[in-house]
Design an enzyme around this catalytic site. Structure first.
Site, PDB file in Angstrom:
ATOM      1  CG  HIS A   1      -4.014  -1.311  -1.806  1.00  0.00           C
ATOM      2  ND1 HIS A   1      -5.196  -1.924  -2.174  1.00  0.00           N
ATOM      3  CD2 HIS A   1      -4.321  -0.516  -0.752  1.00  0.00           C
ATOM      4  CE1 HIS A   1      -6.168  -1.521  -1.381  1.00  0.00           C
ATOM      5  NE2 HIS A   1      -5.674  -0.654  -0.514  1.00  0.00           N
TER       6      HIS A   1
ATOM      7  CG  ASP B   1      -5.053   2.825   0.550  1.00  0.00           C
ATOM      8  OD1 ASP B   1      -6.025   2.054   0.511  1.00  0.00           O
ATOM      9  OD2 ASP B   1      -3.915   2.481   0.938  1.00  0.00           O
TER      10      ASP B   1
ATOM     11  CG  ASP C   1      -6.326  -2.340   3.008  1.00  0.00           C
ATOM     12  OD1 ASP C   1      -5.280  -2.096   3.630  1.00  0.00           O
ATOM     13  OD2 ASP C   1      -6.890  -1.515   2.257  1.00  0.00           O
TER      14      ASP C   1
ATOM     15  CG  MET D   1     -11.259   4.052   1.616  1.00  0.00           C
ATOM     16  SD  MET D   1      -9.744   3.864   2.570  1.00  0.00           S
ATOM     17  CE  MET D   1      -8.549   3.884   1.249  1.00  0.00           C
TER      18      MET D   1
ATOM     19  CG  MET E   1     -11.890  -2.038   4.815  1.00  0.00           C
ATOM     20  SD  MET E   1     -10.355  -1.685   3.949  1.00  0.00           S
ATOM     21  CE  MET E   1      -9.390  -0.826   5.197  1.00  0.00           C
TER      22      MET E   1
ATOM     23  CG  MET F   1      -8.052   7.766   2.028  1.00  0.00           C
ATOM     24  SD  MET F   1      -7.188   7.759   3.612  1.00  0.00           S
ATOM     25  CE  MET F   1      -6.485   6.120   3.609  1.00  0.00           C
TER      26      MET F   1
ATOM     27  CG  HIS G   1      -9.118   0.760  -0.840  1.00  0.00           C
ATOM     28  ND1 HIS G   1      -8.565   0.540   0.394  1.00  0.00           N
ATOM     29  CD2 HIS G   1     -10.472   0.784  -0.645  1.00  0.00           C
ATOM     30  CE1 HIS G   1      -9.530   0.440   1.293  1.00  0.00           C
ATOM     31  NE2 HIS G   1     -10.694   0.597   0.689  1.00  0.00           N
TER      32      HIS G   1
ATOM     33  CB  SER H   1      -0.897   0.011   1.227  1.00  0.00           C
ATOM     34  OG  SER H   1      -1.489   1.297   1.344  1.00  0.00           O
TER      35      SER H   1
HETATM   36  C1  DX5 Z   1      -6.380   2.118   5.249  1.00  0.00           C
HETATM   37  C2  DX5 Z   1      -5.886   1.716   3.902  1.00  0.00           C
HETATM   38  C3  DX5 Z   1      -4.795   0.716   3.896  1.00  0.00           C
HETATM   39  C4  DX5 Z   1      -3.538   1.127   4.608  1.00  0.00           C
HETATM   40  C5  DX5 Z   1      -2.925  -0.134   5.166  1.00  0.00           C
HETATM   41  O1  DX5 Z   1      -7.589   2.780   5.122  1.00  0.00           O
HETATM   42  O2  DX5 Z   1      -6.945   1.160   3.132  1.00  0.00           O
HETATM   43  O3  DX5 Z   1      -4.502   0.263   2.575  1.00  0.00           O
HETATM   44  O4  DX5 Z   1      -2.600   1.770   3.793  1.00  0.00           O
HETATM   45  O5  DX5 Z   1      -1.818   0.201   5.916  1.00  0.00           O
HETATM   46  P1  DX5 Z   1      -1.184  -0.757   7.002  1.00  0.00           P
HETATM   47  O6  DX5 Z   1      -0.704  -1.993   6.265  1.00  0.00           O
HETATM   48  O7  DX5 Z   1      -0.066   0.064   7.562  1.00  0.00           O
HETATM   49  O8  DX5 Z   1      -2.242  -1.090   7.994  1.00  0.00           O
HETATM   50 ZN    ZN Z   2      -6.491   0.248   1.212  1.00  0.00          ZN
END
Ligand code: DX5
Ligand code: ZN
Length: 225
Positions: free
Chosen positions: A37, A39, A181, A72, A143, A41, A70, A12
């Site tokens: 991956h 993310d 994740d 969010m 999650m 947001m 991903h 990620s």
């Molecule tokens: C959190 C993200 C994850 C995050 C995971 O909302 O979706 O992808 O980056 O990070 P770690 O592996 O540090 O928990």
């Molecule tokens: Zn994620």
């Protein structure tokens, strides 16, 4: 003995060094990562803002491995075309960003744009939530932390849900990846693999590892044990 699924590792990028993004992408590929991956947001669906679509486009342009976005965010429907143009391989949205009708329309749009479609559950939603979408999904994301931040503690109480999700995935008439994740690393990957997960998103435990290639090797070994 339980048959393990084909294990894939997805670093990620939230945990990478943003000052050296290209080097981080190349280092992850060199370390043996299978998928990136990314993310996204928006500060509305989750209480944090990460990076946007131009960054994803830049990542995809220097990456030899697929990019998994991903989302969010509250309005993923509006950004599907831009993600397809950026060269993204799969797009995951959350089950509760809008009504079931809008969720389905968004998954349909992802597929129509030629990408893999994923649906994610926050910790409070049960695996049953995924059933009405199994016909259209290529990936289910469970999650194992509340979405929004990297570096959180793995929620072991999500393990039964991973197992239920694997059953739902296996009863579909096409392959569905079960991704996990949040808080995944050396200590937690095996329990998720045992429960039936096959794709592992790893932020902190990958990017902060002293030797990333060694870390990927260890993740694969633990998952396969
Ligand atoms: C959190 C993200 C994850 C995050 C995971 O909302 O979706 O992808 O980056 O990070 P770690 O592996 O540090 O928990
Ligand atoms: Zn994620």
């Amino acid at each position: 003995m339980l048959m393990k699924n084909n294990i894939t590792i997805a670093p990620s990028l939230l945990a990478c060094d943003f000052l050296h993004l290209e080097d981080e992408v190349k280092s992850a590929v060199a370390a043996g990562a299978d998928i990136f991956h990314a993310d996204v947001m928006d500060g509305v669906y989750v209480p944090n803002i990460s990076f946007g679509f131009d960054i994803i486009k830049s990542i995809a342009s220097v990456s030899d491995i697929p990019v998994d976005a991903h989302l969010m965010i509250k309005k993923p429907y509006d950004y599907i075309d831009v993600l397809a143009k950026a060269g993204v391989w799969s797009v995951t949205v959350h089950s509760d960003f809008d009504t079931p009708e809008v969720v389905r329309a968004t998954l349909e749009k992802i597929k129509a744009a030629g990408m893999k479609a994923g649906l994610s559950l926050r910790p409070r939603f049960s695996a049953d939530t995924l059933i009405p979408y199994a016909d259209i999904c290529d990936l289910f994301l469970i999650m194992t932390v509340e979405p929004g931040f990297g570096g959180q503690k793995f929620m072991a109480d999500m393990l039964p849900k991973i197992a239920e999700t694997r059953k739902i995935a296996d009863s579909a008439d096409h392959p569905i990846t079960v991704q996990v994740d949040g808080g995944i690393g050396e200590a937690t990957i095996k329990s998720c693999a045992d429960a039936g997960a096959d794709n592992f998103v790893i932020g902190t435990a990958f990017f902060k590892a002293p030797d990333r290639a060694e870390a990927v090797k260890t993740f694969r070994e633990r998952a396969a044990e």
